[in-house]
Enzyme design. Sequence first.
Site, mmCIF file in Angstrom:
data_model
loop_
_atom_site.group_PDB
_atom_site.id
_atom_site.type_symbol
_atom_site.label_atom_id
_atom_site.label_comp_id
_atom_site.label_asym_id
_atom_site.label_seq_id
_atom_site.Cartn_x
_atom_site.Cartn_y
_atom_site.Cartn_z
ATOM 1 N N LYS A 84 -1.783 -11.554 2.800
ATOM 2 C CA LYS A 84 -2.519 -10.747 3.792
ATOM 3 C C LYS A 84 -2.362 -11.367 5.175
ATOM 4 O O LYS A 84 -2.574 -12.568 5.350
ATOM 5 C CB LYS A 84 -3.996 -10.627 3.409
ATOM 6 C CG LYS A 84 -4.774 -9.735 4.378
ATOM 7 C CD LYS A 84 -6.116 -9.311 3.834
ATOM 8 C CE LYS A 84 -6.912 -8.514 4.846
ATOM 9 N NZ LYS A 84 -6.284 -7.234 5.222
ATOM 10 N N SER B 63 -11.205 0.708 7.729
ATOM 11 C CA SER B 63 -10.684 -0.583 7.284
ATOM 12 C C SER B 63 -10.688 -0.678 5.768
ATOM 13 O O SER B 63 -10.074 -1.589 5.205
ATOM 14 C CB SER B 63 -11.511 -1.717 7.889
ATOM 15 O OG SER B 63 -12.879 -1.530 7.599
ATOM 16 N N ASN B 64 -11.371 0.247 5.101
ATOM 17 C CA ASN B 64 -11.391 0.221 3.636
ATOM 18 C C ASN B 64 -11.650 1.627 3.104
ATOM 19 O O ASN B 64 -12.669 2.228 3.433
ATOM 20 C CB ASN B 64 -12.469 -0.748 3.160
ATOM 21 C CG ASN B 64 -12.240 -1.154 1.720
ATOM 22 O OD1 ASN B 64 -12.120 -0.297 0.853
ATOM 23 N ND2 ASN B 64 -12.159 -2.435 1.473
ATOM 24 N N MET C 198 0.837 -1.213 0.000
ATOM 25 C CA MET C 198 0.000 0.000 0.000
ATOM 26 C C MET C 198 0.865 1.254 0.000
ATOM 27 O O MET C 198 0.555 2.225 -0.672
ATOM 28 C CB MET C 198 -0.938 0.001 1.217
ATOM 29 C CG MET C 198 -2.216 -0.786 1.038
ATOM 30 S SD MET C 198 -3.094 -0.374 -0.471
ATOM 31 C CE MET C 198 -3.315 1.367 -0.301
ATOM 32 N N THR D 25 -4.236 0.806 8.434
ATOM 33 C CA THR D 25 -3.815 -0.518 8.904
ATOM 34 C C THR D 25 -4.994 -1.227 9.569
ATOM 35 O O THR D 25 -5.812 -0.589 10.241
ATOM 36 C CB THR D 25 -2.655 -0.355 9.917
ATOM 37 O OG1 THR D 25 -1.587 0.303 9.248
ATOM 38 C CG2 THR D 25 -2.169 -1.685 10.444
ATOM 39 N N HIS E 186 -8.822 -12.630 -0.247
ATOM 40 C CA HIS E 186 -7.668 -11.740 -0.407
ATOM 41 C C HIS E 186 -6.449 -12.559 -0.834
ATOM 42 O O HIS E 186 -6.434 -13.781 -0.684
ATOM 43 C CB HIS E 186 -7.339 -11.000 0.898
ATOM 44 C CG HIS E 186 -8.259 -9.854 1.190
ATOM 45 N ND1 HIS E 186 -9.467 -10.019 1.825
ATOM 46 C CD2 HIS E 186 -8.154 -8.533 0.926
ATOM 47 C CE1 HIS E 186 -10.056 -8.840 1.954
ATOM 48 N NE2 HIS E 186 -9.293 -7.924 1.404
HETATM 49 P P1 NAD Z 1 2.641 -4.963 3.506
HETATM 50 O O1 NAD Z 1 3.015 -6.083 4.399
HETATM 51 O O2 NAD Z 1 2.941 -5.059 2.045
HETATM 52 O O3 NAD Z 1 3.327 -3.591 4.018
HETATM 53 C C1 NAD Z 1 3.406 -3.219 5.359
HETATM 54 C C2 NAD Z 1 4.684 -2.389 5.528
HETATM 55 O O4 NAD Z 1 4.723 -1.915 6.873
HETATM 56 C C3 NAD Z 1 5.963 -3.206 5.290
HETATM 57 O O5 NAD Z 1 6.851 -2.496 4.452
HETATM 58 C C4 NAD Z 1 6.538 -3.381 6.704
HETATM 59 O O6 NAD Z 1 7.961 -3.440 6.715
HETATM 60 C C5 NAD Z 1 6.027 -2.115 7.380
HETATM 61 N N1 NAD Z 1 5.977 -2.220 8.846
HETATM 62 C C6 NAD Z 1 5.746 -3.315 9.606
HETATM 63 N N2 NAD Z 1 5.808 -3.007 10.905
HETATM 64 C C7 NAD Z 1 6.077 -1.669 10.969
HETATM 65 C C8 NAD Z 1 6.293 -0.762 12.044
HETATM 66 N N3 NAD Z 1 6.225 -1.181 13.320
HETATM 67 N N4 NAD Z 1 6.552 0.538 11.746
HETATM 68 C C9 NAD Z 1 6.629 0.957 10.463
HETATM 69 N N5 NAD Z 1 6.460 0.129 9.396
HETATM 70 C C10 NAD Z 1 6.195 -1.169 9.656
HETATM 71 O O7 NAD Z 1 1.090 -4.729 3.752
HETATM 72 P P2 NAD Z 1 0.061 -3.902 2.852
HETATM 73 O O8 NAD Z 1 -0.638 -4.832 1.918
HETATM 74 O O9 NAD Z 1 0.727 -2.684 2.316
HETATM 75 O O10 NAD Z 1 -1.018 -3.490 3.964
HETATM 76 C C11 NAD Z 1 -0.657 -2.703 5.081
HETATM 77 C C12 NAD Z 1 -1.843 -2.601 6.020
HETATM 78 O O11 NAD Z 1 -2.895 -1.857 5.362
HETATM 79 C C13 NAD Z 1 -2.472 -3.950 6.387
HETATM 80 O O12 NAD Z 1 -2.925 -3.879 7.726
HETATM 81 C C14 NAD Z 1 -3.651 -4.078 5.435
HETATM 82 O O13 NAD Z 1 -4.686 -4.906 5.929
HETATM 83 C C15 NAD Z 1 -4.093 -2.622 5.381
HETATM 84 N N6 NAD Z 1 -4.883 -2.252 4.200
HETATM 85 C C16 NAD Z 1 -5.867 -1.341 4.407
HETATM 86 C C17 NAD Z 1 -6.619 -0.886 3.339
HETATM 87 C C18 NAD Z 1 -7.676 0.166 3.587
HETATM 88 O O14 NAD Z 1 -8.359 0.578 2.620
HETATM 89 N N7 NAD Z 1 -7.835 0.630 4.825
HETATM 90 C C19 NAD Z 1 -6.368 -1.359 2.052
HETATM 91 C C20 NAD Z 1 -5.330 -2.285 1.866
HETATM 92 C C21 NAD Z 1 -4.579 -2.714 2.956
#
Ligand code: NAD
Length: 228
Positions: free
Chosen positions: A139, A103-104, A16, A79, A135
């Site tokens: 995930k 959440s979205n 993301m 997140t 998903h």
């Molecule tokens: P991802 O695993 O590809 O990326 C997460 C990133 O966060 C990684 O680069 C990781 O190194 C980093 N990270 C982990 N712990 C950390 C910390 N303590 N401090 C800083 N960075 C840290 O995941 P993603 O697919 O990019 O999704 C990220 C989050 O967003 C997930 O919780 C996912 O469910 C959520 N998400 C939300 C929406 C929305 O619309 N709200 C949409 C997609 C994903």
Amino acid sequence: MKSPVRVLLIGAAGRMGKTVVDLARNDPTIDIVARCDLGDPIEPAMKNCDVGIDFSHPDAITEICRSALRHNKPLVIGTTGHSQERRRTIEEAAQSLPIVFASNFSIGVNVLSWLTRKAAELLGRDFDPEIIETHHKMKKDAPSGTAKTLAEILKITQKMEKEVPIQSIREGDVVGEHTIIFSGPGERLELTHRAASREIFARGALRAARWIIGKPAGRYSMQDVLGL
Ligand code: NAD
């Protein structure tokens, strides 16, 4: 022209995070002034931004909220998968700061939430709801934050005592699919949303970032941002 909104992006190296960076590159209203990922200190970066956007991991939330409170900065939290305790951390921060916690961020899913509430009201308790979410394999949390939000809407609207069943499927590179099935006597109604690209979430998060600046303290949803 107004100066661009200065964004601190947390989780910048993730799926993301990269999508937000790509989208912001062609958006003159947004300037990503700082990027943090695992191991980077958040506090110094928070000082010089207008808003923090979080797409990282639930573990980061304590430090994010502490830094935002210290520097009085609004937050957009995307997140998912926070424990009850960590959700409380967000609620407490929202007493002093404006926070969008969603959440979205897609418009389609937020309209789906609205339609789900409406369908549950119209169909009533003769129709049993069930949610199926699919998903990609990477995930981390299950059920998805979106499925939990939809289940909460159904539980409240239908005044249900038991939990709404959620089936979580993890396969391939599916960006995100959510279906609500209402099974009634002799008929079924299904509502489905399919996300084709992560860009829809990134676009919504940037819209929320522009919207939250200058708002009073409180926890806002994406439905508030969209005026639904
Ligand atoms: P991802 O695993 O590809 O990326 C997460 C990133 O966060 C990684 O680069 C990781 O190194 C980093 N990270 C982990 N712990 C950390 C910390 N303590 N401090 C800083 N960075 C840290 O995941 P993603 O697919 O990019 O999704 C990220 C989050 O967003 C997930 O919780 C996912 O469910 C959520 N998400 C939300 C929406 C929305 O619309 N709200 C949409 C997609 C994903």
